[in-house]
Design a protein around this motif. Structure first.
Motif, mmCIF file in Angstrom:
data_model
loop_
_atom_site.group_PDB
_atom_site.id
_atom_site.type_symbol
_atom_site.label_atom_id
_atom_site.label_comp_id
_atom_site.label_asym_id
_atom_site.label_seq_id
_atom_site.Cartn_x
_atom_site.Cartn_y
_atom_site.Cartn_z
ATOM 1 N N ALA A 117 -4.533 54.198 -6.040
ATOM 2 C CA ALA A 117 -3.265 54.186 -6.775
ATOM 3 C C ALA A 117 -2.764 52.768 -7.015
ATOM 4 N N MET A 118 -3.236 51.823 -6.204
ATOM 5 C CA MET A 118 -2.772 50.430 -6.368
ATOM 6 C C MET A 118 -3.568 49.681 -7.442
ATOM 7 N N ILE A 119 -4.781 50.149 -7.742
ATOM 8 C CA ILE A 119 -5.679 49.359 -8.607
ATOM 9 C C ILE A 119 -5.448 49.641 -10.087
ATOM 10 N N ASP A 120 -5.347 48.542 -10.840
ATOM 11 C CA ASP A 120 -5.270 48.636 -12.292
ATOM 12 C C ASP A 120 -6.656 48.285 -12.843
ATOM 13 N N PHE A 121 -7.337 49.280 -13.399
ATOM 14 C CA PHE A 121 -8.681 49.014 -13.929
ATOM 15 C C PHE A 121 -8.639 48.454 -15.357
ATOM 16 N N GLY A 122 -7.456 48.154 -15.861
ATOM 17 C CA GLY A 122 -7.307 47.653 -17.234
ATOM 18 C C GLY A 122 -8.244 46.491 -17.592
ATOM 19 N N PRO A 123 -8.226 45.383 -16.788
ATOM 20 C CA PRO A 123 -9.099 44.246 -17.140
ATOM 21 C C PRO A 123 -10.580 44.632 -17.163
ATOM 22 N N LEU A 124 -10.953 45.566 -16.319
ATOM 23 C CA LEU A 124 -12.354 46.004 -16.259
ATOM 24 C C LEU A 124 -12.697 46.867 -17.468
ATOM 25 N N LEU A 125 -11.725 47.722 -17.865
ATOM 26 C CA LEU A 125 -11.981 48.609 -18.997
ATOM 27 C C LEU A 125 -12.089 47.815 -20.297
ATOM 28 N N SER A 126 -11.380 46.688 -20.374
ATOM 29 C CA SER A 126 -11.487 45.918 -21.612
ATOM 30 C C SER A 126 -12.767 45.080 -21.651
ATOM 31 N N ASN A 127 -13.436 44.905 -20.515
ATOM 32 C CA ASN A 127 -14.725 44.208 -20.504
ATOM 33 C C ASN A 127 -15.624 44.832 -19.418
ATOM 34 N N PRO A 128 -16.196 46.012 -19.707
ATOM 35 C CA PRO A 128 -16.942 46.753 -18.671
ATOM 36 C C PRO A 128 -18.148 46.003 -18.115
ATOM 37 N N LYS A 129 -18.684 45.038 -18.891
ATOM 38 C CA LYS A 129 -19.883 44.323 -18.415
ATOM 39 C C LYS A 129 -19.607 43.559 -17.126
ATOM 40 N N LEU A 130 -18.317 43.301 -16.857
ATOM 41 C CA LEU A 130 -17.962 42.582 -15.623
ATOM 42 C C LEU A 130 -18.440 43.334 -14.377
ATOM 43 N N MET A 131 -18.674 44.648 -14.558
ATOM 44 C CA MET A 131 -19.075 45.457 -13.395
ATOM 45 C C MET A 131 -20.411 45.007 -12.812
ATOM 46 N N LEU A 132 -21.231 44.351 -13.649
ATOM 47 C CA LEU A 132 -22.533 43.877 -13.152
ATOM 48 C C LEU A 132 -22.365 42.914 -11.977
ATOM 49 N N PHE A 133 -21.291 42.116 -12.031
ATOM 50 C CA PHE A 133 -21.072 41.148 -10.946
ATOM 51 C C PHE A 133 -20.690 41.862 -9.645
ATOM 52 N N GLY A 134 -19.981 42.965 -9.807
ATOM 53 C CA GLY A 134 -19.633 43.765 -8.624
ATOM 54 C C GLY A 134 -20.897 44.267 -7.941
ATOM 55 N N ALA A 135 -21.897 44.671 -8.767
ATOM 56 C CA ALA A 135 -23.163 45.150 -8.197
ATOM 57 C C ALA A 135 -23.904 44.003 -7.515
#
Lengths: 364, 63
Positions: free
Chosen positions: A84-102
Motif C-alpha cells: 500500500a505504500m509503494i507507488d509503481f508509477g515511475p516503473l510503469l512509465s518505464n518498465p525496462k527499469l525492472m531488469l535492474f531489479g533482477a
C-alpha cells in the motif's frame, strides 16, 4: 532470601552478553535511528528472553512466534502495508527499469554458493536471502525452510538495510568512473492510466505465481496492498494498511523474532559468519546492478547512468535516494530520482520473486 | 617408537569426547553454481514476462 540468590545466580555470562546485545539494538534504534521500528522491539525482546526462568519466553513471546512467524503470517501481513505504500508509477512509465531489479538479486545467489561452504544447504539458502534486502522476505523464507538461524538472519537483514547508506556508496564509486556517474538521464513524464495501475498488481501476481508458485503468498500480499492503494475506492483501508496495520505488525514481528535471540541460539561463531555473509550479499547485489547497467551501456545508444543499477536492491526507498544523491554529487544538475526510485521498487518485486525461487529450489 | 608412529597413534587413538564438527566444504561453492545459474535465469525470465505484460497493459489501457 534463598530464592532471590538462586534467581540471580542463574544468570550466566552468555545471558548478560545477550542482554547487552539487546541494549545495543535499542541504542542503534534510538541514537542512530537504524530501522528503529524493528530494532527497538527486537532489542527489548532480546532482553526479555535472556532473563533466566523468563516467563516471557515460554509464554507470550513463544505464543506470538508460533502464531505469527512460524506460520509466516506476520511477514505476509506486513507486505500488505508495504504494498500500500509503494507507488509503481515511475516503473510503469518505464518498465525496462525492472531488469535492474533482477540483476541486483545476484548477491543472493552468489551468497548461496559462499554460504554453502560453511553451512548445510537449507541454512545456506536461508542466509543467502539476506541479500533480498527485504526483512519480511528474509524471515518468511528462513522460516519456511526451517533454518535454525532465523534470529541472526533477521538481525543481519534489518541491520544491513539500515546501513545501506554506508555500504552502497563505496561499492558504486569503486565500480564507476566520475564520467559515468555524471551521465544524465532526462525523465520523460508519461501519464499512466488508472486502469493500468489497477491491472498491474493483478498481472504481476498471476504471472509471477504461475512461474514460481512458492512466491504466490509473498507477491500476492504485496500486490494486494498495492491494489487497495490504486483502486481508488478504499482510501481508508489503504491508509490503515500503510500506517496502523504496518505499525502493529512491526511491533509484534520485532518482539516475537526475539524468540530466536536466546544465548544458546545466537552466541555462536556461526552468527558472525552469517553477519559477514549478509554483508557480502549486499555488496554483490550492488555490484551486480551496477555492472549490469555498464553491460547494457555497451550495446545501447542512449547511455544509462550505471549507478541506477545499484538501486535494484530492495531496500526501499533508501537505495533510490542514495543513487540520486550520488548523482547530484557528481553533477549538481543530474537528477536521477525518478529512475532510481523506479529501479528501487522493481527491486522489491524482484526480491520477492527471488525468495520464491529459493523456496522452489530448496523447500522439501 | 619413532615420531611417525607416535603421530599415527595420536590420530587414530579413540577420543573419549567427540569434538564439535566444523562444517567446511569448499567444493560446495562449485556444486551450487548451478543454483546461481538457474536462479538468475528464472528471475530474468519472470521479470522479462512482467515487462512485456506491463508494456501490453500500458498500450491497451493508456489514456
Amino acid at each position: 532470601m534463598d530464592i532471590l540468590y538462586q534467581n540471580l545466580l542463574a544468570f550466566t555470562w552468555q545471558d548478560l552478553v545477550m542482554i547487552l546485545i539487546g541494549c545495543l539494538l535499542i541504542y542503534l534504534a534510538i541514537a542512530k535511528e537504524m530501522e528503529p521500528s524493528l530494532l527497538l522491539p527486537m532489542g527489548f525482546g532480546t532482553i526479555l528472553v535472556n532473563i533466566p526462568f523468563s516467563d516471557a519466553l515460554v509464554g507470550p513471546i513463544k505464543e506470538l512466534y508460533e502464531a505469527g512467524i512460524a506460520n509466516e503470517l506476520f511477514p505476509l501481513l506486513l507486505f500488505i502495508g508495504i504494498g500500500a505504500m509503494i507507488d509503481f508509477g515511475p516503473l510503469l512509465s518505464n518498465p525496462k527499469l525492472m531488469l535492474f531489479g533482477a540483476a541486483a538479486q545476484f548477491g543472493i545467489f552468489f551468497t548461496l554458493c559462499m554460504a554453502s561452504i560453511f553451512f548445510p544447504e537449507i541454512d545456506a539458502a536461508s542466509i543467502a536471502i539476506i541479500g533480498a534486502a527485504d526483512g519480511p522476505t528474509s524471515i518468511a523464507v528462513a522460516n519456511t525452510l526451517g533454518s535454525k538461524y532465523v534470529g541472526a538472519i533477521t538481525v543481519a537483514a534489518y541491520s544491513y538495510m539500515a546501513l545501506v547508506p554506508i555500504i552502497q556508496p563505496p561499492v558504486i564509486k569503486l565500480l564507476t568512473t566520475k564520467k559515468e556517474r555524471m551521465i544524465r538521464m532526462p525523465y520523460e513524464q508519461k501519464s499512466v492510466s488508472k486502469l493500468t495501475r489497477i491491472m498491474f498488481p493483478i498481472i504481476i501476481t498471476v504471472v509471477a505465481s504461475a512461474i514460481v508458485p512458492q512466491a504466490t503468498a509473498l507477491i500476492g500480499f504485496l500486490m494486494f496492498g498495492n491494489l487497495i492503494r490504486e483502486c481508488g475506492v478504499l482510501d481508508s483501508l489503504s491508509e490503515t494498511a500503510q500506517k496502523v496495520l504496518a505499525n502493529l505488525i512491526t511491533i509484534f514481528l520485532g518482539i516475537s523474532v526475539a524468540f530466536n535471540m536466546t544465548s544458546e541460539q545466537f552466541l555462536k561463531f556461526d552468527t558472525l559468519l552469517i553477519l559477514a555473509l549478509g554483508l557480502i550479499a549486499f555488496i554483490v547485489d550492488t555490484a551486480g546492478g551496477v555492472l549490469f547497467a555498464k553491460l547494457l551501456n555497451l550495446f545501447s545508444k542512449k547511455k544509462i547512468n550505471p549507478m541506477i543499477g545499484a538501486a535494484g536492491i530492495s531496500a526501499f526507498p533508501m537505495s533510490g535516494r542514495i543513487v540520486h544523491k550520488m548523482g547530484l554529487e557528481a553533477d549538481p544538475q543530474n537528477f536521477l530520482l525518478m529512475h532510481s526510485i523506479g529501479v528501487n521498487v522493481s527491486g522489491q518485486i524482484a526480491s520477492v520473486i527471488a525468495g520464491g525461487i529459493i523456496l522452489n529450489l530448496f523447500s522439501k | 617408537m619413532n615420531l611417525l608412529s607416535l603421530m599415527l597413534a595420536a590420530t587414530t587413538a579413540p577420543t573419549t569426547e567427540a569434538a564439535p564438527q566444523m562444517f567446511f566444504q569448499p567444493v560446495n561453492f562449485v556444486t551450487n553454481l548451478q543454483y546461481m545459474g538457474i536462479g538468475m535465469l528464472v528471475i530474468f525470465a519472470v521479470i522479462g514476462i512482467i515487462i512485456l505484460a506491463t508494456l501490453l497493459i500500458n498500450y491497451l489501457f493508456s489514456d
